[in-house]
Design an enzyme around this catalytic site. Structure first.
Site, PDB file in Angstrom:
ATOM      1  N   GLY A 524       9.279 -77.993  -9.502  1.00 37.63           N
ATOM      2  CA  GLY A 524      10.601 -77.381  -9.403  1.00 37.63           C
ATOM      3  C   GLY A 524      10.591 -76.253  -8.397  1.00 37.63           C
ATOM      4  O   GLY A 524       9.542 -75.770  -7.978  1.00 37.63           O
ATOM      5  N   ARG A 525      11.764 -75.840  -8.033  1.00 38.58           N
ATOM      6  CA  ARG A 525      11.909 -74.832  -7.011  1.00 38.58           C
ATOM      7  C   ARG A 525      13.170 -74.069  -7.350  1.00 38.58           C
ATOM      8  O   ARG A 525      14.188 -74.684  -7.661  1.00 38.58           O
ATOM      9  CB  ARG A 525      12.104 -75.543  -5.673  1.00 38.58           C
ATOM     10  CG  ARG A 525      11.576 -74.843  -4.468  1.00 38.58           C
ATOM     11  CD  ARG A 525      11.675 -75.827  -3.301  1.00 38.58           C
ATOM     12  NE  ARG A 525      10.357 -76.281  -2.872  1.00 38.58           N
ATOM     13  CZ  ARG A 525       9.661 -75.683  -1.908  1.00 38.58           C
ATOM     14  NH1 ARG A 525      10.153 -74.639  -1.286  1.00 38.58           N
ATOM     15  NH2 ARG A 525       8.493 -76.149  -1.553  1.00 38.58           N
ATOM     16  N   GLY A 526      13.109 -72.787  -7.377  1.00 39.58           N
ATOM     17  CA  GLY A 526      14.321 -72.061  -7.736  1.00 39.58           C
ATOM     18  C   GLY A 526      14.330 -70.697  -7.109  1.00 39.58           C
ATOM     19  O   GLY A 526      13.441 -70.363  -6.328  1.00 39.58           O
ATOM     20  N   GLY A 529      10.936 -68.553  -6.730  1.00 40.67           N
ATOM     21  CA  GLY A 529       9.620 -69.144  -6.581  1.00 40.67           C
ATOM     22  C   GLY A 529       9.568 -70.642  -6.795  1.00 40.67           C
ATOM     23  O   GLY A 529      10.567 -71.295  -7.076  1.00 40.67           O
ATOM     24  N   VAL A 531       7.685 -73.855  -8.870  1.00 46.18           N
ATOM     25  CA  VAL A 531       7.022 -74.116 -10.143  1.00 46.18           C
ATOM     26  C   VAL A 531       6.061 -75.282  -9.998  1.00 46.18           C
ATOM     27  O   VAL A 531       6.407 -76.318  -9.423  1.00 46.18           O
ATOM     28  CB  VAL A 531       8.064 -74.445 -11.238  1.00 46.18           C
ATOM     29  CG1 VAL A 531       7.384 -74.537 -12.589  1.00 46.18           C
ATOM     30  CG2 VAL A 531       9.164 -73.405 -11.263  1.00 46.18           C
ATOM     31  N   LYS A 545       4.894 -70.669 -12.497  1.00 44.10           N
ATOM     32  CA  LYS A 545       5.830 -70.288 -11.438  1.00 44.10           C
ATOM     33  C   LYS A 545       5.205 -69.237 -10.540  1.00 44.10           C
ATOM     34  O   LYS A 545       4.775 -68.181 -10.999  1.00 44.10           O
ATOM     35  CB  LYS A 545       7.114 -69.744 -12.061  1.00 44.10           C
ATOM     36  CG  LYS A 545       8.127 -69.322 -11.020  1.00 44.10           C
ATOM     37  CD  LYS A 545       9.498 -69.190 -11.638  1.00 44.10           C
ATOM     38  CE  LYS A 545      10.569 -69.251 -10.554  1.00 44.10           C
ATOM     39  NZ  LYS A 545      11.879 -69.513 -11.088  1.00 44.10           N
ATOM     40  N   ASP A 641      21.484 -66.485 -13.892  1.00 46.26           N
ATOM     41  CA  ASP A 641      21.349 -67.714 -13.123  1.00 46.26           C
ATOM     42  C   ASP A 641      21.357 -68.929 -14.047  1.00 46.26           C
ATOM     43  O   ASP A 641      20.457 -69.758 -14.029  1.00 46.26           O
ATOM     44  CB  ASP A 641      20.070 -67.672 -12.276  1.00 46.26           C
ATOM     45  CG  ASP A 641      20.106 -68.711 -11.149  1.00 46.26           C
ATOM     46  OD1 ASP A 641      21.191 -69.293 -10.913  1.00 46.26           O
ATOM     47  OD2 ASP A 641      19.057 -68.953 -10.534  1.00 46.26           O
TER      48      ASP A 641
END
Ligand SMILES: *[C@@H]1O[C@H](CO)[C@@H](O)[C@H](O)[C@H]1NC(C)=O
Ligand SMILES: *[C@@H]1O[C@H](CO)[C@@H](O)[C@H](O)[C@H]1NC(C)=O
Ligand SMILES: *[C@@H]1O[C@H](CO)[C@@H](O)[C@H](O)[C@H]1NC(C)=O
Ligand SMILES: *[C@@H]1O[C@H](CO)[C@@H](O)[C@H](O)[C@H]1NC(C)=O
Length: 814
Positions: A524-526, A529, A531, A545, A641
């Protein structure tokens, strides 16, 4: 602000106490046999060799004294001989008889307390106060003196560092902040060897910590070690033989510390450096309404982080004693046994814990109501859905431990006379309980201060200004202590690695690098950062993360990061993803979370795995956890968020919210706009406040939540709607909201504005939900309407998260 108020009221008490006490000039380090201390001579005080502790007569009221041990500077009592029977200010004394018996006599006449000791060597006993605050009666031998009695074996409500709580001892709270006689709460080892808190009240007694429904194993306790010893040390670690333990928030430095069972039933560790005021460095229970008995019988307790704990009578009941809620409330009616004269008043989200008279599982509402009607003494029943999807029924003859919480899933039905039902009010007579059961050990977001503050609290708020200064001190102490611990423990990593014994720990960068095979499997990407999936040294699968360096900011210091991370690590909610640990090394900042197989809500919406029930439960679970983050936990946390990518699903498709608290780690207060925009949420889900630079409150999460729910219902992503657009960020979500609003308007107006029509929901529903929603149209309409309320432009019109939960819950068992 809770800490301000609690600490300031404690200070206030200390202040008052110190006025009634004049310090000692000619005190001695011991009392020899045949001598006595007189209540009439303030200088008759035994002083410990290091001067930290004093023992003597201490005023607890007008002409009322107790024999106590206290911290000499800014007196704080840590032990009392005769708390329930204060002595007269005239002719009372403490005498060490030549036989070795230490006797406290009242007005020269009655003995109110004694150690009941005898010495085989008359005249050769001595009473000393040690540097640790232990009052010890020695029999003096040429080689080694023998201890006949010591105050550490008979604690009152306080443990000093090094003082053991054993199978033979217990702590008993004060009755109230101003009344120091024995109160209702006890800390001791129970018959299962578990360290627990007990409410031993006017008529009833019950355990409330560790929480009852957790079997001891789940609470991390063991029942097998029967040695039963618990002890706090001077650097802030507490350990108990049932495997329970904790470290204080300022752990690592030698300071003055006490562990105290307060009159509100909570255990707290207070710390201070020499002459500074005490502050709370740990507490057992963050929601004071968990403590039994605080609001008495026939009442409910509700907790608000700003205003603190409030008590109110159940509808139709009235309070017995406004200045002491522990007396509870009494009915203003007489119940009849006749079914036709009885009605039930619905109280959603109200729990009356324990004292079930009848318990039945898998039962219809009317059968449950009948169970109560058939019992003349039944006062209420609770009807709720349990985890296996079956309804259960609990009838109550006594109404105790009442609590209102957005987190509670059941509904209580209160039995009232038919004539009464329509003219009772719903918790209108809410009042503050007399003491301050609300303590927060961390600073709070100031943007919340605009809420209503009662005049009762205003008084204390002035103190808090002063306390603000101590917070700064507290933070720097924590900072220095961490630095110092680090320096000290370079050879001994253990002390630094494990911040808490619950498994929340510090990992080294190389450990995590190895766990993720060099950060290869990205999941994942958020904001903030990337993950990665990894396998920890203990074989648990984790989501790791790695925060971007530029988000952390070069100035971000490690201690501050640790302080924030440990707060997040302490949050605990079934719909919150669990944080297992972190890494802060050089320029690296990583967070270690539990890994969830089912992935995120976003992925599941895409792959059509979610039927209507799952979607509804995800909405409800997410609302509950946001209500918890906003209103119930130790510190307010805004998520900032909320989006489908941040709502993960466990194996039962229950939601677990991720990335909470990140807004704190990512330097929100930094006005550097680049950082700021990183944190302010994701296009499509952002509240208008971000765009128009309005104050940021918990209502930004409410807005994002509303958008997510609309997306779940319609299957339309706010970031996709309308395709490519240059109209600015807010346009996307606006389009989704406007589209839904339009549908509602046109559909309902065609049908002559009948507001109950759920036709409009059919118009917006995601085709993937299928036809099964037919049965639950009403529920779906509620969800859609609540979502529309959440996305109102004006933040003040949006409901709070707990109101959202209540609105959704009110349809649960209809
Ligand atoms: C303190 O509490 C005890 C026990 O409830 C009570 O008997 C006593 O009267 C109280 N003392 C004062 C000064 O209120
Ligand atoms: C109410 O409680 C206070 C404090 O315990 C006590 O002093 C007072 O007498 C009580 N009043 C009544 C009416 O019971
Ligand atoms: C609570 O209410 C019940 C009736 O519902 C009454 O019998 C009882 O005395 C009340 N408890 C107290 C402490 O007044
Ligand atoms: C619950 O009750 C219903 C109707 O009485 C029955 O059909 C069902 O099998 C029960 N379920 C369980 C799990 O006992």
């Amino acid at each position: 602000m809770r800490i301000h108020m609690a600490v300031s009221s404690i200070l206030h008490v200390l202040l008052l106490l110190s006025l009634s006490f004049q310090c000692c000039s000619s005190s001695s380090p011991s009392l020899n046999s045949g001598f006595s201390l007189s209540v009439e001579k303030p200088e008759d005080v035994i002083l410990s060799p290091n001067g930290v502790f004093s023992a003597g007569f201490y005023a607890v009221g007008e002409n009322a004294y107790v024999f106590s041990v206290w911290f000499t500077r800014k007196p704080t009592v840590v032990w009392t001989a005769n708390r329930d029977q204060p002595v007269n200010g005239k002719r009372s004394s403490l005498r060490l008889h030549k036989t070795g018996n230490l006797v406290l006599s009242d007005a020269g006449q009655f003995n109110v307390w004694s150690t009941d000791t005898t010495s085989s060597l008359p005249w050769l006993t001595q009473l000393n106060l040690t540097d640790k605050g232990n009052l010890v009666l020695y029999e003096l031998h040429p080689q080694q003196s023998e201890i006949l009695w010591q105050s550490f074996d008979f604690p009152t409500d306080t443990l000093l560092p090094g003082q053991q709580l054993t199978r033979y001892t217990k702590l008993v709270s004060d009755r109230s902040l101003t009344n120091h006689s024995s109160g209702f709460y006890q800390l001791s080892f129970n018959d299962d060897n578990i360290l627990s808190l007990l409410y031993d009240g006017l008529d009833v007694s019950s355990k409330y910590w560790p929480v009852q429904w957790l079997v001891s194993w789940d609470a991390g306790r063991t029942t097998y070690n029967s040695s039963r010893i618990a002890v706090l040390d001077s650097i802030g670690t507490f350990n108990s033989t049932d495997n329970y333990g904790f470290t204080t928030s300022d752990y690592g430095v030698v300071m003055q510390r006490i562990l105290k069972l307060d009159s509100d039933g909570n255990i707290r560790v207070y710390s201070r450096r020499k002459n500074d005021p005490w502050y709370v460095s740990w507490q057992a229970i963050s929601n004071p309404c968990i403590v039994h008995g605080l609001c008495g019988a026939n009442s409910t307790c509700v907790y608000d982080p700003i205003e603190g704990r409030k008590c109110s009578c159940l509808p139709g009941y009235r309070v017995k004693n406004h200045s002491d809620w522990s007396y509870g409330c009494e009915p203003t009616f007489k119940l009849s046994c006749d079914k036709n004269e009885t009605a039930f008043f619905k109280l959603p989200g109200v729990e009356l814990y324990g004292y079930d008279f009848i318990y039945k599982k898998n039962i219809s509402y009317s059968d449950c109501e009948n169970e109560c009607l058939q019992d003349c003494e039944c006062r209420a029943f609770q009807y709720s859905l349990n985890n296996d999807g079956l309804f259960q029924c609990y009838t109550k003859r006594v109404l105790l431990n009442g609590r209102r919480s957005p987190d509670f899933r059941g509904t209580t039905y209160l039995r009232l006379p038919e004539a009464k039902r329509n003219n009772v009010s719903f918790f209108a007579d809410e009042e503050f309980a007399q003491d301050d059961g609300h303590v927060c050990s961390v600073k709070l977001d100031r943007s919340y201060a605009e809420r209503h503050v009662s005049s009762f609290l205003k008084f204390f708020l002035w103190f808090s200004v002063a306390i603000g200064v101590f917070e700064v001190l507290f933070i720097s102490i924590t900072w220095f202590s961490l630095i110092r611990t680090k320096q000290k423990s370079d050879g001994n990593q253990q002390g630094y690695n494990f911040l808490s014994p619950f498994g929340f720990r510090r990992y080294t960068y190389s450990e995590l690098k190895q766990a993720t095979k060099g950060f290869t499997e990205e999941i994942g990407r958020g904001a903030g950062g990337i993950v990665y999936k990894g396998v920890l040294p203990d074989q648990r699968i984790a989501a790791i993360k790695k925060l971007h360096n530029d988000n952390i900011g070069a100035k971000r210091d490690e201690a501050e990061f640790l302080a924030e991370v440990s707060i997040i690590g302490k949050l605990n909610h079934m719909n919150l993803i669990e944080m297992w640990g972190y890494c802060a090394e050089g320029k690296y900042r990583l967070l270690v979370y539990e890994y969830l197989e089912k992935g995120s809500l976003a992925e599941n919406l895409k792959s059509n795995t979610l039927d209507w029930t799952r979607r509804y439960n995800i909405a409800l679970g997410t609302a509950r956890v946001l209500a918890y983050l906003h209103e119930e936990c130790l510190e307010w946390i805004l998520h900032c968020d909320i989006k489908p990518q941040n709502i993960l699903l466990d194996s039962n498709y229950q939601p677990k919210v991720a990335d909470f608290g990140l807004s704190k780690l990512l330097n929100r207060s930094d006005q550097n706009t680049q950082n700021f925009s990183m944190v302010r949420g994701t296009r499509g889900y952002m509240a208008p406040e971000w765009v128009f630079n309005l104050p940021i409150t918990s209502k930004v999460d409410v807005y994002s939540f509303g958008i997510v729910v609309l997306e779940m219902i319609t299957g339309r992503s706010p970031t996709m709607m309308g395709g490519q657009s240059d109209e600015g960020e807010e346009a996307h979500n606006e389009r989704l909201v406007t589209w839904v609003r339009e549908k509602r308007k046109t559909t309902t107006s065609e049908e002559e504005g009948s507001p109950s029509s759920s036709c409009w929901v059919e118009q917006i529903i995601d085709a993937a939900i299928g036809s099964e929603f037919e049965v639950e149209k009403k529920k779906m309409e509620t969800l859609a309407s609540v979502a529309l309320k959440c996305v109102e432009e004006d933040k003040d019109v949006r409901p709070s998260m707990s109101q959202v939960v209540e609105m959704l819950q009110s349809h649960e068992d209809a």
